[in-house]
Structures are given as C-alpha cells and as structure tokens.
Design an enzyme around this catalytic site. Structure first.
Site, PDB file in Angstrom:
ATOM      1  N   ALA B 116     -10.387  12.704   6.764  1.00 40.73           N
ATOM      2  CA  ALA B 116     -10.425  14.144   6.997  1.00 40.73           C
ATOM      3  C   ALA B 116      -9.460  14.521   8.113  1.00 40.73           C
ATOM      4  O   ALA B 116      -8.655  15.448   7.985  1.00 40.73           O
ATOM      5  CB  ALA B 116     -11.843  14.570   7.355  1.00 40.73           C
ATOM      6  N   TYR B 278      -1.849   8.636  -5.205  1.00 49.40           N
ATOM      7  CA  TYR B 278      -0.526   8.201  -5.654  1.00 49.40           C
ATOM      8  C   TYR B 278       0.054   9.121  -6.708  1.00 49.40           C
ATOM      9  O   TYR B 278       1.264   9.254  -6.839  1.00 49.40           O
ATOM     10  CB  TYR B 278      -0.567   6.745  -6.139  1.00 49.40           C
ATOM     11  CG  TYR B 278      -0.149   5.856  -5.018  1.00 49.40           C
ATOM     12  CD1 TYR B 278      -1.009   5.673  -3.943  1.00 49.40           C
ATOM     13  CD2 TYR B 278       1.121   5.300  -4.975  1.00 49.40           C
ATOM     14  CE1 TYR B 278      -0.609   4.929  -2.856  1.00 49.40           C
ATOM     15  CE2 TYR B 278       1.521   4.559  -3.883  1.00 49.40           C
ATOM     16  CZ  TYR B 278       0.655   4.382  -2.841  1.00 49.40           C
ATOM     17  OH  TYR B 278       1.067   3.663  -1.761  1.00 49.40           O
ATOM     18  N   HIS B 339      -4.301   3.093  -8.430  1.00 46.75           N
ATOM     19  CA  HIS B 339      -2.950   3.605  -8.175  1.00 46.75           C
ATOM     20  C   HIS B 339      -1.920   3.018  -9.136  1.00 46.75           C
ATOM     21  O   HIS B 339      -1.209   3.738  -9.826  1.00 46.75           O
ATOM     22  CB  HIS B 339      -2.508   3.290  -6.741  1.00 46.75           C
ATOM     23  CG  HIS B 339      -3.429   3.808  -5.697  1.00 46.75           C
ATOM     24  ND1 HIS B 339      -4.084   5.008  -5.828  1.00 46.75           N
ATOM     25  CD2 HIS B 339      -3.801   3.302  -4.497  1.00 46.75           C
ATOM     26  CE1 HIS B 339      -4.821   5.211  -4.742  1.00 46.75           C
ATOM     27  NE2 HIS B 339      -4.670   4.187  -3.920  1.00 46.75           N
ATOM     28  N   ARG B 474      11.900   4.423  -5.912  1.00 49.99           N
ATOM     29  CA  ARG B 474      11.207   4.042  -4.679  1.00 49.99           C
ATOM     30  C   ARG B 474      10.304   5.187  -4.272  1.00 49.99           C
ATOM     31  O   ARG B 474      10.773   6.251  -3.878  1.00 49.99           O
ATOM     32  CB  ARG B 474      12.209   3.681  -3.589  1.00 49.99           C
ATOM     33  CG  ARG B 474      11.554   3.013  -2.406  1.00 49.99           C
ATOM     34  CD  ARG B 474      12.557   2.298  -1.517  1.00 49.99           C
ATOM     35  NE  ARG B 474      13.544   3.240  -1.012  1.00 49.99           N
ATOM     36  CZ  ARG B 474      14.826   2.960  -0.812  1.00 49.99           C
ATOM     37  NH1 ARG B 474      15.285   1.762  -1.062  1.00 49.99           N
ATOM     38  NH2 ARG B 474      15.641   3.870  -0.346  1.00 49.99           N
ATOM     39  N   LEU B 483      20.040   3.219  -9.919  1.00 49.01           N
ATOM     40  CA  LEU B 483      20.229   2.501 -11.163  1.00 49.01           C
ATOM     41  C   LEU B 483      21.271   1.433 -10.880  1.00 49.01           C
ATOM     42  O   LEU B 483      22.391   1.735 -10.488  1.00 49.01           O
ATOM     43  CB  LEU B 483      20.726   3.496 -12.210  1.00 49.01           C
ATOM     44  CG  LEU B 483      20.993   3.009 -13.616  1.00 49.01           C
ATOM     45  CD1 LEU B 483      19.740   2.420 -14.240  1.00 49.01           C
ATOM     46  CD2 LEU B 483      21.471   4.172 -14.484  1.00 49.01           C
TER      47      LEU B 483
END
Lengths: 593, 591
Positions: B116, B278, B339, B474, B483
């Site tokens: 919190a 996530y 996640h 990332r 790439l």
C-alpha cells in the site's frame, strides 16, 4: 563472442577471430593456394575464403605461377603455427614483414587519364588506402599515364595532395605515404599511340623484373577514346606471363546500339573476363550488405515478395547542380547517368532470386534474370525535370541552362522519377519507384521498402486517419550516414493506448567505430583479386539498356519538355503524381522525414 | 498541430506532437471523469454505443468529441489553450446540471502494509496528478492499526513523488490529494467495522452516485473475510462495487478453486479484479501492438520461424528477512505460474476478434488449455546459498531468520513448456525465474530458426545455428525492443556479425513510463478487465502447474544450490540443451 570468421586478407582485426585473419593480405592472396593443397584439414577451416570465386578463379591464375619450394615451406610452417596458436594482430604484422618471397608476382596498376579529376579524387586515394591497409600485393607499382608532360616527382606531388589516412589509424601516416609515393611513376603519352604504350610496357617490365607480371589498367578517360586506349594497351602493353585486366567506367554507351558497339569493340581486344565494368554504387557498404541482410537473416526472406511488400523505392539525390561541368552531363542526362546503371543495379540485387552461391557468375546470372523479366520502361511511367534558378537567402542559385557548358535550349533532364515492374512470380504488380535528381534539397541515396498494411488490423481505431500510411518500412540508407532502420508501430508509453511509428535502428556511426572504406577501394581490390561479383557483365549491360533505350529515344524524338523545379527544392511535383498513380507515397518526402 | 488534449494518455514529448496528426489516440475511459463528463456520458454513450465496448481508441468522429470533454480539468475549465471557447460552449450544450453526480471511493484494505505504501498510494497520487481520477473521489485507508487521518497522511506523504517531467505544482497537488485521504481503523473480519466504514463513505459521497473500489492488500488467509464484510456491509447501493485482489490466488488448483468459490459467494465475476501487475507493464502492453499492428512480425509468429521463446525474470536480491510468505509459496508459484505464464499466453494467443477484454481473455484461456501439463523432467529448481564476494558475506536463503532451516523451497526455477496447437507444436517455451541472481531483469526473447541453406555459411566460423535472429523485449529495467540481425561488418572484407536493430525507450520517449499499478488501478476504475485475470484463466493456469508442484513436494526434490549473486544453477543450461536451444541472456554477447 560472436565474431564470425572473416577469412580474408581484407578483414580487420579488432576481435580475436579477425586478428587471426587480419592484416596480412599478401600472404593470403598469394600463398593460400598452396596452403590449400598442403595444409592439414584443421587449418583449412581458417583459410577457407567466403569468396568461392576467388579461390576457384583467382587461385587458378595466381597460383599456377608459384613454383618455389624452400621459402614457401617456411612460410607455410610459420603460417600454420600462427593459425594454430592465437597471436595478436600486432605480432602478426611484425612477422609478416619477414615473409620474403623473391618469386612473388607483381601487380602494375596503370591509371590511364592520371591527370583527370576522378583519378586525383578517387583512384589514387583508394590505392593508397589499400596500400595503407596492407591489401596490395608486396610488389606493386602504380603508373600514371596521360598526355600532359610531367615528371614522376610532379605526379607524386599532385597525388600527395589528395591522399589521406583513415581517421582511426593515423599512425605512420606520413611515412606510409612516402613509401607509397615512391612506387608511383608517370608516363606521358597519347591515348591512341601504340608506340607510347610500348614505351610504357618497357618501363613496366623494368619494375616487374623477372617476376610474374599482372597488369591492371584503369581507364579514367572520356568514352570517345576508350577503344583507342584499350587497343593500344592490349596490343602493346599486355602482360606476357600474368593477367591483364581493364577497368572501365561509365558511360557504357548511351543506348542499346552504342553500348553494343562499345562492347563489340572492347571484345576485339579483350576477353569478357578481362573487362571490369565498374559501377561504384555496387561497392558501397550498404549495397554490399543488402544481400547479407536478405540471405543471412531468417526474418527478412519470408517478407521479400509481393505478398508483403507494397513497393520499393530507390532514391538518389544531390544537393548541387552541374556547376560548370555540364558538358558531359548534357549529352547523357540523369536517366543514363544514375538510373540506368546505379539504381537499376541496386534494384536487380534487391529483387533477384537466391543465387546458387555467392560466386560472381551465380549472382550475375540472377541479376540478369531480373533485368530480363522487367517490362521496358513506358513514357507514361516517367517524369522528368530540370532545375531552374532560385533565390534563397540573398543567394541566386543558377538554373541548369545557366551553366556555360550547357546549351541554352537544353531539354536534358536533371531529375527523373520512374515506375518499373518486374513481371515474375515474386514481384508481379509491385511498383519499383526510382527517383534521381540534381540540385535538390538534400544529398542522399537510399532504398526504401514499404510493406503492405496489416490485414484486419485490430488497432484500426487507433490510427486516426489513414491506416495505409502507418505501414512498416525498411530503410537502407546508403549515403550519407549509413544506417538501416525498420519503422514499426509501437505503443507510446503512458496510460493511454496511443500508437506511433518508431524505428528499430542500426546507425553505423554508433555501432561501428571503423571508417567505412570508399567504394573505389573495394572495387579496385576486387579487380586485383579477380573477383567479378560487383562488376557488370556484358549481358547485364545489354539487358539494362534494353529497358531504357525505347523511352530514352522517345523522350528525345518527342522533345518532351522537363518539368522545371527550383534549385534546392524537393523536385517536380510530377513525381508525386507518378507515385499516386500506383497508390503509393514517396517515403523520403513524408512529414516524418 | 496537437489540438487534442488528452492529459492521461498523450505524451508531452515533442515527438508525440509530431506524430499526433497521424495517430494521436485518446482513450476516453482513461481520461478525467470530471463532474460534467459523467453527466454527459449517458448521452455520448447512446450516440456512440460502441464506446462501451471499446477498450482502445475510437474512430475519429468519436475521438474529437471526447477530446473536448476530456480536455477539461477538475473545475470544468480547459486544461490547455488548445481548446477554443466555441468548443467549450458546444460542451455545455450537453450538460445537465440536474443529473446526479457520481463519486468514487477507493478503500485500501491493509493500508499500513508495504504494498500500500510503496505502490498503491503513489499510483493513486500519480493518477490524480495526471488528472485521471474522477472529480469526486476519496481514498480510505483501512487497517487494524489505530491511526488518525492525519497520521495516515503523514505516513503516505513520504512515498508520493511527482513525475520527473511534470513536477510543477507538485507540492500543491500533493496537499490536495492528501486532503482526500482518510483512515478508518477496524478488524478485517468485523462486519460491524465495515459498516462504520460504510457510513463514513456515505458521508463523503453525500448522496451522489456512489462507486466503490476495494483494494485488498491483505494476507491471503483473510481475503475471504474481508470480501464478506466489505460486500455485505460496505457495498455501494446505487453504483458499482469492485474488488481488486492480489496474488497469491491459492497455492494449487484446489485452494485456488476454493478461494474463487468463496469470493463468488459475495461477488459476481465482473466485480473481481485479480491483479497481475506484470500485465500492466509497458512492454507487455506493447507486445500485442507489435504483433498485431506490424505486418513484418505476424508472418513470423509461429513454429515455422520461431525456434523457441524465453521468458526470463531475475532479481538481484534474496528474501532479505521477509521469507515467511515466500517460503510457503516458492518461486514457481510466486513468478512463473502467474507473471510469466500470463506473458506467455499473451505472446502465443491467436488473433482475438477484437481488443475487448473478453475476446482477449478467451484467446488466452485457449492457449493455456492447449498446453501440456508441466513435467518434472522439464523443470529445474534451485535455491541460493551463502556467498562471499569482495569481503562481503551474502546470506543463503536458509540463513534468513524467517525461513525454516531445512527449507527446500525453490528460489530459482527453469521450465520448458509446450503448447500443443497448430501454431506452436514443438516450440519450447522456456521460463526462468530466480532470486539472488547477478542481475535484475525481466525480458521476453524470441529466438528464430536458422536460415535454411544459408549462402553465407562459410562466414560463420563455427556454429551457424547460434547466429540466428532474435527479438528481445526488455520489460525491465531500461525498457527496450531490439532485433538481432546478421550484418556485414563495414570494411573491405566480408565478415558478418550480429548487430541490433534497436529501440531504446529512454532514447526515443522522453516521458516517464507509468508504473504498472497506475495503469491497473485506472483500468479497474474504468471497468476495463483486459489486464485482469478471469476465473477460468486462473483455473487453467493452476492445472498446468499443480501436478508438478505436488510432485516436487511429495518427492521432496532438493533444489540445486547456487551462490547468491551468481547466474543460477547450471541445470538450467542442461534443460535448454535438452531442447537444443540456448538461453539468450547468458550467451555472453548480451549484457
């Protein structure tokens, strides 16, 4: 570390693997053949050159001439040792200095037209750069040949002004320059005099001694004396026991007929494999990289067809006009000067099917297939322009016809845009747009691949206006400031869901600290090594002219008037209408650019 | 150029202005629900009913209207000069002063807890600062500790921060925000105390339409009690009541099903917002954008081109004295089952019919249900041990005083999962999660197959398969997309190496990236369920992991020990090797 093997004398040494391979070109070019025969399989891996053609073709020529024993054996031993133990490139360089082999071959490079602009600005500096990088054979001489009377010293003086060392390796620059200049000589003679060439031959022989003599003639002269010079050089100054090669520069004629006549005349004195037609755009780093991108990355090849590519754009622009040198240009025009050769060559490389190998003949076979699958250019698919004068910031920029070397009423295009089509299974219906111009707002050469829109795009509602405009685009910037980038749609970070286009970027200046070699260096080296991949074969040239000759003739016969555009502008708006006709947009003139 | 002022969703960077003419998109639900907006809403909705369903953006005609509305600040005045007076008048034509105003009450249950303090209150303040909260809102802290309103405000003010890029008026805004924060002390299982809270909320709501959001930041064993009390005693009478719950959602299929059953006794499915923070991360949100709005990626997104996918999570610290909760769950339950599996489902799903929450979650469930149950031989577990480095002693997991001495709870796990459908058959999805490793990172790595019949084979010295393309997203830290491509090294030779086509967020976007909690709180307020986990998703996720988790416990499988701060157990490499792939993050090329 993923440094893949370079295996060539020409690679540089800043990684472990390349230090094995770096910096001893003489060794590789001239001794790899016997290594190939006798080195254990283990070492062979290192020596294998990626340029098959080089091994197969060049070695045949170069190697056959090597018949010595003792020195070679020791050279071999040393090389083996070093290959099997990792040595630093520095050690290498030191050791390489002792590698003496009396019977090595020599190369004599004759620059015909040595007092010309190209020779001074490009050829001599490129030769020096190759020398500096240890890429020239141990025994070489450079001969300038021209009509002006000059001594060797005067030539050296002239040449020395344009030589520079690479920014990243300036050590010993002055010393190296001196050494290089000592190997430069001058011979004055007429271009059509066999007698004068015979004198040159004699001088060359003196320098060559009893070694195998290889001779490279670089013809940096106006097209009307090409044939004469070739005749004299071939008859009176060919090598007796090595190879003789001739590099010729554009223009290769001005239409199918004149080009065929030139080829025919050249072939009277030279075999096809002696003729090296240079297109210096093919020597540019990013043009070389085009095939690497396509064929060594899984992610591009599936996209490389009409199914995903909406159109391809080949763009060339210069930000200056003829500037008092319009004489030659006016006779040819921008279509012959840029499109029919440079841009068309890039197009062929871009669009070709996968070749059987990287050998010169395999690649050129595929390029010819592309050219022969193309529709000859139609007049309605061409827009031509000519720059007019323009006042900007108090400076008046001259019109093309203000150039004193240009006829007053000249209709020669200084700008052209064209749409070309390849009628094969891969490219049916995909417009290949070309654009080339002088006196435009910037200087640039690039390849733009615009992809189709996403079918059934889920994010449709996020694109405010025109979904088709938010397509992916792959840009290969050939010059200046080499880069590759892929425009992708991306979510703008933040709480909302807003998309925009961002670039996946590879900026050469940021990624590679090395200076990128000039196209001429690569091409000269290739010619010396007999690598023909980047030179234009006669049938390629014929096919290229066939595409352009009808429209060129039509433009001249109909006296089509070019659309005028101000000096320094973005070119005639007609180019946009041409693109619009095929429902595409020029990528270089978008708002984003 | 930027005529659309959308305070919550548009970036303030100059680049956004450049692009705004093309695809500036406002997400109306995300923007300020000012008093008048809520009044007008029913009318807008009746005209453009698709907005109700739309989770993202709308057509031009709707957006321009919305922009006007949402361009208004708390007091109804334009927020920026971009809005012309005429537009404002148009707006007032719609307003109806008689209509009941709505209010939002956010009750943070467990207000004195760590989450919190560190996440929830700061996220609420950030939303307030960005004018993303409705005009009438209150925040109530609820916990057992006796605190006054003032004490609560004191406590949370320490953790509030303004965005780096827009910190004018920070102090004033903070003050205003804190004035709307209150505290109520009570037991988590006392209906009476929640009834007291209810009357306090009613006071603040003052007869307006009342919407209530409960954020349950409490231990799992009291979830159900709180839900019961809140639902029975403190539900909104005339608006909506929603409950955000945090993991853990049980510790296996049975306990999770039991929890869901209990929650559903008091709440309907659409009141339950199971948070997986996530899913609120910028690059996870962007994953679908990349896939579905770029032609160049979708053709590659299958077993034909993708060799394997890696989902990697690592922390560079251990339990650090807070192992009590963790030891009961372990890394597989704590990170993988939720996640990483959620990211996997998003990555691998088929194209949904639309971006609506139900459509997306339907596709995710399909992926989860197509997956093979995780097998013991496809899992490696590890636990960190003490390590001396640079004269410093890093403790082992069992050195933590809150962890039983003989604990075999994994602090590291690697797993190979498979999706048995047409798109992904045979493609290993490798997961790796660990504490006390050498880096802190979360990323998605897509490794492509090798080029068949590669012409440049001779240029790759040894292993051609290692020089494949790789797409890396990332997620944290330092958000980026890159790439890896094979490229010619400039120079006279022909030497290839891998270079990156790069998009580093920090370099491209000057805006601070909002915390995942901000996005998720805002979504919950707006009723957007796309990023929350539906009950059937949760069931499917547990049924993949439950048998394996039981087997680990029954067989008392001992974890492989790895030193604190290391790269984790080598077993992970053998697992990858079993499927003939390599971990992209430990290849040496990549930092």
């Amino acid at each position: 570390m993923a440094a893949f093997y370079a295996t060539h004398c020409r690679s540089y040494s800043y990684t472990y693997s390349s230090s094995i391979n770096g910096g001893r070109n003489q060794r590789f070019s001239f001794s790899s053949s016997f290594l190939r025969l006798s080195v254990p399989a283990k070492a062979k891996v290192f020596l294998q050159s990626q340029r098959n053609s080089y091994q197969n073709a060049v070695l045949m020529q170069d190697v056959a001439t090597k018949a010595t024993t003792v020195e070679k054996e020791t050279g071999l031993e040393k090389l083996k040792d070093e290959l099997l133990s990792v040595t630093s490139s520095k050690e290498w360089d030191e050791k390489a200095g002792f590698d003496i082999n009396e019977n090595e071959s020599t190369v004599s490079i004759t620059v015909v037209g040595a007092s010309g602009d190209l020779a001074k600005k490009k050829i001599f500096p490129a030769l020096f750069a190759l020398y500096y990088e240890d890429c020239l054979p141990k025994h070489f001489t450079v001969y300038g040949y021209a009509r002006s009377k000059m001594t060797d010293a005067e030539l050296r003086n002239m040449v020395s002004k344009t030589l520079t060392c690479r920014i990243d390796k300036r050590e010993n620059c002055g010393e190296k320059m001196e050494q290089f200049l000592k190997r430069c000589f001058y011979h004055s003679g007429q271009y059509d005099s066999q007698e004068n060439f015979a004198q040159l031959d004699k001088k060359l022989k003196e320098h060559e001694g009893r070694r195998v003599s290889n001779r490279l003639f670089y013809l940096s002269i106006p097209p009307n004396i090409f044939i004469e010079a070739v005749k004299c050089a071939s008859l009176s100054a060919s090598s007796g026991n090595g190879w003789t090669r001739v590099i010729v520069e554009k223009p290769f004629g001005r239409d199918s007929e004149s080009s065929a006549a030139l080829t025919k005349a050249l072939k009277q004195y030279l075999a096809e494999d002696q003729i090296f037609r240079i297109d210096h755009y093919l020597g540019k780093e990013l043009v070389e990289n085009l095939s690497v991108l396509r064929f060594s990355n899984l992610i591009f090849e599936p996209l490389w067809s009409r199914q995903y590519i909406r159109n391809v754009q080949l763009i060339f622009s210069e930000d200056f006009g003829t500037e008092g040198r319009g004489g030659y240009f006016d006779h040819y025009g921008i279509i012959r000067d840029i499109m029919q050769n440079h841009l068309l060559q890039i197009l062929a490389l871009f669009a070709m099917e996968t070749p059987v190998s990287l050998d010169a003949e395999d690649i050129r076979n595929e390029k010819v297939k592309v050219l022969r699958s193309m529709r000859p250019l139609q007049l309605e698919n061409v827009v031509i322009g000519q720059y007019k004068s323009h006042n900007k910031g108090g400076v008046t920029y001259p019109a093309y016809t203000d150039d004193k070397t240009v006829p007053k009423g000249s209709l020669t295009p200084t700008f052209a845009a064209a749409a070309l089509f390849i009628d094969n299974a891969r490219w049916d219906g995909v417009p290949f747009l070309m654009k080339a111009g002088k006196a435009l707002h910037n200087k640039r050469a690039e390849i733009r691949v615009q992809f189709r829109h996403v079918p059934g795009n889920l994010y449709n509602r996020n694109f405010r206006t025109d979904l088709d405009r938010a397509t992916n685009e792959l840009v290969i910037r050939v010059q200046p400031d080499e880069a590759i980038y892929l425009k992708i749609n991306n979510k703008v970070p933040g709480l909302g869901m807003r998309l925009d286009r961002s670039n996946l970027n590879l900026h050469y200046a940021a990624r590679y600290s090395k200076e990128i070699p000039d196209a001429y260096e690569r091409l000269l080296l290739d010619a010396i090594e007999g690598e023909r991949r980047l030179f234009i074969r006669s049938d390629e040239l014929d096919a290229a002219w066939e595409l352009f000759t009808p429209v060129l003739a039509e433009l001249e016969v109909k006296k089509i008037i070019p659309e005028y555009y101000p000096y320094g502008s973005r070119g005639p708006v007609g180019a946009h209408y041409l693109a619009a006709r095929y429902n595409v947009r020029w990528g270089d003139l978008g708002v984003e650019q | 150029m930027a005529t659309h002022i959308t305070p919550c969703s548009s970036s303030s960077s100059s680049s956004s202005l450049t692009f705004s003419s093309e695809f500036n998109v406002c997400k109306p639900r995300k923007c300020c629900f000012s008093k008048r907006v809520s009044q007008v809403r029913p009318r807008i909705l009746s005209r453009n009913h698709f907005q109700i369903k739309s989770s993202n953006g709308q057509p031009l005609n709707a957006v321009s209207m919305q922009d006007v509305l949402f361009g208004l600040g708390m007091d109804g005045r334009p927020l920026a000069k971009g809005i012309k007076p005429e537009e404002e008048e148009v707006f007032f034509d719609f307003s109806d002063p008689e209509e009941v105003q709505s209010t939002l009450s956010i009750a943070v249950v467990g207000a004195s807890g760590d989450l919190a303090k560190k996440k929830i209150f700061p996220a609420l303040f950030a939303l307030y600062y960005e004018d993303c909260l409705p005009e009438n809102f209150v925040v109530f802290g609820y916990a057992r500790t006796k605190l006054t309103d003032e004490e609560l405000r004191n406590m949370i003010s320490g953790t509030l921060t303004c965005r780096i890029d827009t910190n004018e008026n920070c102090e004033a805004k903070m003050e205003q925000f804190l004035k709307r924060c209150f505290y109520h002390s009570g037991q988590y299982n006392s209906e009476e105390h929640f009834a007291e809270l209810d009357s306090k909320l009613k006071e603040k709501e003052a007869g307006k339409l009342s919407n209530r959001l409960f954020y349950l930041s409490v231990p799992p064993n009291i979830f159900v009690d709180v839900v019961r009390c809140a639902s029975l005693k403190a539900s909104s009478a005339n608006g909506w009541t929603r409950v955000i719950v945090e993991k853990p959602f049980g510790r296996d299929s049975e306990s999770s099903a039991e929890l869901t059953r209990c929650l559903k006794r008091y709440l309907t499915e659409d009141q339950i917002f199971r948070i997986d923070h996530y899913l609120g991360k910028e690059l996870v949100e962007n994953l679908s954008v990349l896939r579905f709005s770029n032609l160049v990626f979708e053709p590659l997104w299958s077993r034909n081109y993708i060799r394997n996918v890696q989902l990697i999570f690592s922390e560079d610290f251990g339990t650090e004295g807070r192992g009590g909760y963790f030891d009961h769950y372990g890394i597989i339950r704590d990170i993988m089952q939720n996640h990483l599996l959620q990211i996997l489902a998003l990555f691998a799903m088929e194209t949904p019919v639309s971006l609506d929450a139900e459509d997306i979650r339907n596709e995710k469930v399909k992926v989860l249900r197509s997956m093979k149950q995780l097998q013991l031989e496809d899992v490696i577990i590890g636990q960190y041990k003490g390590h001396n480095k640079g004269g410093r002693r890093y403790p082992g997991y069992t050195d933590d005083s809150t962890v039983p001495n003989n604990s075999i709870t994994p602090t590291f796990a690697a797993a190979a999962l498979f999706i048995n459908n047409a798109r992904w058959d045979g493609v290993p999805f490798l997961m790796k999660a660990g504490k006390a490793l050498h880096t802190r990172r979360a990323e998605i790595r897509v490794q492509f197959r090798h080029v068949p019949g590669n012409l440049y084979k001779q240029n790759f010295g040894t292993d051609l398969d290692k020089a494949t393309n790789e797409l890396v997203l990332r997620v944290q830290p330092d958000e980026a997309i890159y790439l890896k491509i094979n490229n010619k090294v400039p120079g006279l030779g022909m030497r290839l190496d891998r270079s990156d086509l790069n998009l580093l967020y920090r370099a491209r976007y000057s805006k601070e990236i909002p915390d995942a909690y901000e996005r998720l709180l805002l979504d919950a307020i707006a009723g957007e369920r796309r990023l929350f986990i539906r009950s059937d998703e949760l069931d499917a996720a547990w049924s993949l992991f439950t048998p394996l988790l039981k087997e680990l416990e029954v067989k008392k499988i001992a974890p492989e020990l790895y030193p604190y701060g290391s790269r984790g157990p080598v077993g992970a490499h053998y697992l990858a090797a079993k499927y003939n792939v390599r971990w992209g993050d430990l290849s040496g090329e990549d930092s």
